[in-house]
Design a protein around this motif. Structure first.
Motif, mmCIF file in Angstrom:
data_model
loop_
_atom_site.group_PDB
_atom_site.id
_atom_site.type_symbol
_atom_site.label_atom_id
_atom_site.label_comp_id
_atom_site.label_asym_id
_atom_site.label_seq_id
_atom_site.Cartn_x
_atom_site.Cartn_y
_atom_site.Cartn_z
ATOM 1 N N ARG A 51 60.963 124.525 117.492
ATOM 2 C CA ARG A 51 60.444 124.298 116.138
ATOM 3 C C ARG A 51 60.974 125.341 115.160
ATOM 4 O O ARG A 51 61.452 124.994 114.070
ATOM 5 C CB ARG A 51 58.912 124.332 116.163
ATOM 6 C CG ARG A 51 58.268 124.099 114.817
ATOM 7 C CD ARG A 51 56.768 124.292 114.877
ATOM 8 N NE ARG A 51 56.411 125.673 115.173
ATOM 9 C CZ ARG A 51 55.191 126.174 114.989
ATOM 10 N NH1 ARG A 51 54.217 125.407 114.532
ATOM 11 N NH2 ARG A 51 54.930 127.427 115.282
ATOM 12 N N LEU A 52 60.886 126.608 115.531
ATOM 13 C CA LEU A 52 61.328 127.667 114.620
ATOM 14 C C LEU A 52 62.837 127.624 114.406
ATOM 15 O O LEU A 52 63.321 127.860 113.290
ATOM 16 C CB LEU A 52 60.913 129.028 115.167
ATOM 17 C CG LEU A 52 59.408 129.305 115.216
ATOM 18 C CD1 LEU A 52 59.132 130.672 115.812
ATOM 19 C CD2 LEU A 52 58.798 129.197 113.821
ATOM 20 N N GLY A 53 63.583 127.332 115.469
ATOM 21 C CA GLY A 53 65.029 127.264 115.336
ATOM 22 C C GLY A 53 65.466 126.146 114.406
ATOM 23 O O GLY A 53 66.330 126.343 113.533
ATOM 24 N N ILE A 54 64.867 124.960 114.574
ATOM 25 C CA ILE A 54 65.223 123.825 113.720
ATOM 26 C C ILE A 54 64.775 124.070 112.293
ATOM 27 O O ILE A 54 65.508 123.768 111.335
ATOM 28 C CB ILE A 54 64.602 122.528 114.275
ATOM 29 C CG1 ILE A 54 65.269 122.162 115.606
ATOM 30 C CG2 ILE A 54 64.740 121.381 113.280
ATOM 31 C CD1 ILE A 54 64.681 120.945 116.264
ATOM 32 N N TYR A 55 63.573 124.633 112.119
ATOM 33 C CA TYR A 55 63.078 124.890 110.760
ATOM 34 C C TYR A 55 63.987 125.865 110.018
ATOM 35 O O TYR A 55 64.349 125.644 108.856
ATOM 36 C CB TYR A 55 61.655 125.445 110.818
ATOM 37 C CG TYR A 55 61.076 125.725 109.455
ATOM 38 C CD1 TYR A 55 60.494 124.704 108.703
ATOM 39 C CD2 TYR A 55 61.119 127.002 108.906
ATOM 40 C CE1 TYR A 55 59.971 124.949 107.448
ATOM 41 C CE2 TYR A 55 60.607 127.257 107.652
ATOM 42 C CZ TYR A 55 60.032 126.233 106.925
ATOM 43 O OH TYR A 55 59.517 126.483 105.675
ATOM 44 N N THR A 56 64.378 126.935 110.703
ATOM 45 C CA THR A 56 65.240 127.933 110.064
ATOM 46 C C THR A 56 66.592 127.336 109.696
ATOM 47 O O THR A 56 67.118 127.570 108.593
ATOM 48 C CB THR A 56 65.450 129.133 111.002
ATOM 49 O OG1 THR A 56 64.176 129.696 111.337
ATOM 50 C CG2 THR A 56 66.302 130.197 110.327
ATOM 51 N N THR A 57 67.145 126.528 110.602
ATOM 52 C CA THR A 57 68.442 125.904 110.350
ATOM 53 C C THR A 57 68.377 124.947 109.163
ATOM 54 O O THR A 57 69.219 124.985 108.255
ATOM 55 C CB THR A 57 68.932 125.147 111.592
ATOM 56 O OG1 THR A 57 69.033 126.071 112.689
ATOM 57 C CG2 THR A 57 70.288 124.509 111.339
ATOM 58 N N LEU A 58 67.359 124.080 109.159
ATOM 59 C CA LEU A 58 67.214 123.118 108.054
ATOM 60 C C LEU A 58 66.887 123.821 106.744
ATOM 61 O O LEU A 58 67.348 123.406 105.676
ATOM 62 C CB LEU A 58 66.120 122.102 108.394
ATOM 63 C CG LEU A 58 66.417 121.144 109.560
ATOM 64 C CD1 LEU A 58 65.216 120.222 109.810
ATOM 65 C CD2 LEU A 58 67.665 120.328 109.271
ATOM 66 N N PHE A 59 66.100 124.894 106.819
ATOM 67 C CA PHE A 59 65.751 125.651 105.613
ATOM 68 C C PHE A 59 67.011 126.215 104.959
ATOM 69 O O PHE A 59 67.176 126.143 103.731
ATOM 70 C CB PHE A 59 64.781 126.772 105.967
ATOM 71 C CG PHE A 59 64.219 127.497 104.777
ATOM 72 C CD1 PHE A 59 63.029 127.091 104.202
ATOM 73 C CD2 PHE A 59 64.877 128.597 104.236
ATOM 74 C CE1 PHE A 59 62.505 127.762 103.101
ATOM 75 C CE2 PHE A 59 64.368 129.271 103.143
ATOM 76 C CZ PHE A 59 63.180 128.850 102.567
ATOM 77 N N ASP A 60 67.889 126.773 105.758
ATOM 78 C CA ASP A 60 69.135 127.325 105.225
ATOM 79 C C ASP A 60 70.022 126.219 104.641
ATOM 80 O O ASP A 60 70.717 126.429 103.635
ATOM 81 C CB ASP A 60 69.889 128.068 106.324
ATOM 82 C CG ASP A 60 69.175 129.330 106.770
ATOM 83 O OD1 ASP A 60 68.346 129.838 105.998
ATOM 84 O OD2 ASP A 60 69.431 129.789 107.906
ATOM 85 N N MET A 61 69.991 125.037 105.258
ATOM 86 C CA MET A 61 70.832 123.931 104.801
ATOM 87 C C MET A 61 70.390 123.405 103.436
ATOM 88 O O MET A 61 71.227 122.994 102.617
ATOM 89 C CB MET A 61 70.816 122.798 105.827
ATOM 90 C CG MET A 61 71.551 123.121 107.123
ATOM 91 S SD MET A 61 71.379 121.812 108.352
ATOM 92 C CE MET A 61 72.140 120.436 107.470
ATOM 93 N N VAL A 62 69.084 123.390 103.175
ATOM 94 C CA VAL A 62 68.579 122.805 101.920
ATOM 95 C C VAL A 62 68.309 123.865 100.856
ATOM 96 O O VAL A 62 67.888 123.522 99.744
ATOM 97 C CB VAL A 62 67.293 121.988 102.178
ATOM 98 C CG1 VAL A 62 67.565 120.846 103.133
ATOM 99 C CG2 VAL A 62 66.170 122.876 102.711
ATOM 100 N N SER A 63 68.539 125.133 101.181
ATOM 101 C CA SER A 63 68.334 126.179 100.180
ATOM 102 C C SER A 63 69.373 126.049 99.072
ATOM 103 O O SER A 63 70.509 125.600 99.300
ATOM 104 C CB SER A 63 68.439 127.570 100.827
ATOM 105 O OG SER A 63 67.391 127.771 101.748
ATOM 106 N N GLY A 64 68.973 126.451 97.906
ATOM 107 C CA GLY A 64 69.845 126.339 96.744
ATOM 108 C C GLY A 64 70.896 127.435 96.704
ATOM 109 O O GLY A 64 71.018 128.242 97.624
#
Length: 240
Positions: A51-64
């Motif tokens: 969960r944390l790994g996927i969240y961090t990865t997706l968070f970085d992908m959608v960050s502005g």
């Protein structure tokens, strides 16, 4: 919570968390509180890390640009997505954990007069055969996983996967939304600064909201994963 939720109409062995802790220590000893520890560790190693790994990865992908954080609705969506994938990966360990912790939860209840009366009433009213629920006796999470595959089939490892994923999505969405709103509210009162006190208060509020939101699916998930097959018929057909 796994120990407190009654199953199949049977009487609950414990009235509250404190009552459960006292009974477990008196009947099984102090280390009875840690039944299923190996399964709990495996669940954390699978569900939480995924969960944390996927969240961090997706968070970085959608960050502005320049690392600007994404809007709240995107945080909620990626949190729900990460929770769903993590729950799917962690379901076998979660299933083992629930069954191992539930093994000792019926200690002393079979001989209680109250449960005997309830079972008798159920037999008379419903005219159904009531099969005793023996303990499975898993010795470790490895033993639990191996026996589940051997006795119930490989895909039985994902029994209750639907409610587990639903719970993870509810928990992640509730945690994000309630924590953000609680923190905003506390800062707006003027009594809190952006410090540990504010974070602690917001976390407490978030935990309360998350527990209330996730409890129905949590109970459904627990009962489905711990159910027995009686005369070839499962106790529950689905989460609904």
């Amino acid at each position: 919570m796994h120990v407190l939720s009654g199953e199949g109409g049977a009487a609950k062995a414990h009235k509250s968390s404190f009552h459960a802790i006292r009974n477990i220590i008196s009947q099984e000893g102090f280390f009875g509180l840690y039944n299923g520890l190996s399964a709990g560790l495996l669940r954390q190693a699978t569900y939480t890390t995924t969960r944390l790994g996927i969240y961090t990865t997706l968070f970085d992908m959608v960050s502005g640009p320049e690392g600007a954080p994404p809007p709240f609705y995107l945080k909620a969506l990626i949190g729900m997505s990460a929770g769903a994938v993590g729950a799917f990966i962690g379901t076998p360990a979660d299933l083992s954990l629930i069954r191992m912790t539930s093994d000792g939860s019926s200690c002393g209840t079979q001989s209680s007069l109250r449960e005997v009366e309830q079972l008798t009433d159920s037999l008379i009213q419903n005219r159904q055969k009531i099969t005793p629920r023996p303990e499975r006796g898993y010795t470790s999470v490895v033993n639990a996983l191996a026996r589940i595959v051997q006795e119930e089939g490989f895909f039985a490892l994902w029994r209750g996967c639907g409610p587990t994923i639903a719970r993870a999505m509810v928990v992640n969405a509730a945690q994000l939304a309630s924590y953000s709103q609680a923190k905003q509210f506390l800062l707006g009162t003027g009594y809190f600064g952006d410090n540990i006190g504010c974070h602690f208060g917001a976390s407490m509020i978030s935990g309360l909201v998350t527990t209330i939101a996730s409890m129905p699916v949590d109970i459904a998930k627990t009962r489905i994963q711990n159910m027995k097959i009686i005369d070839g018929v499962p106790e529950y057909k689905g989460s609904l």
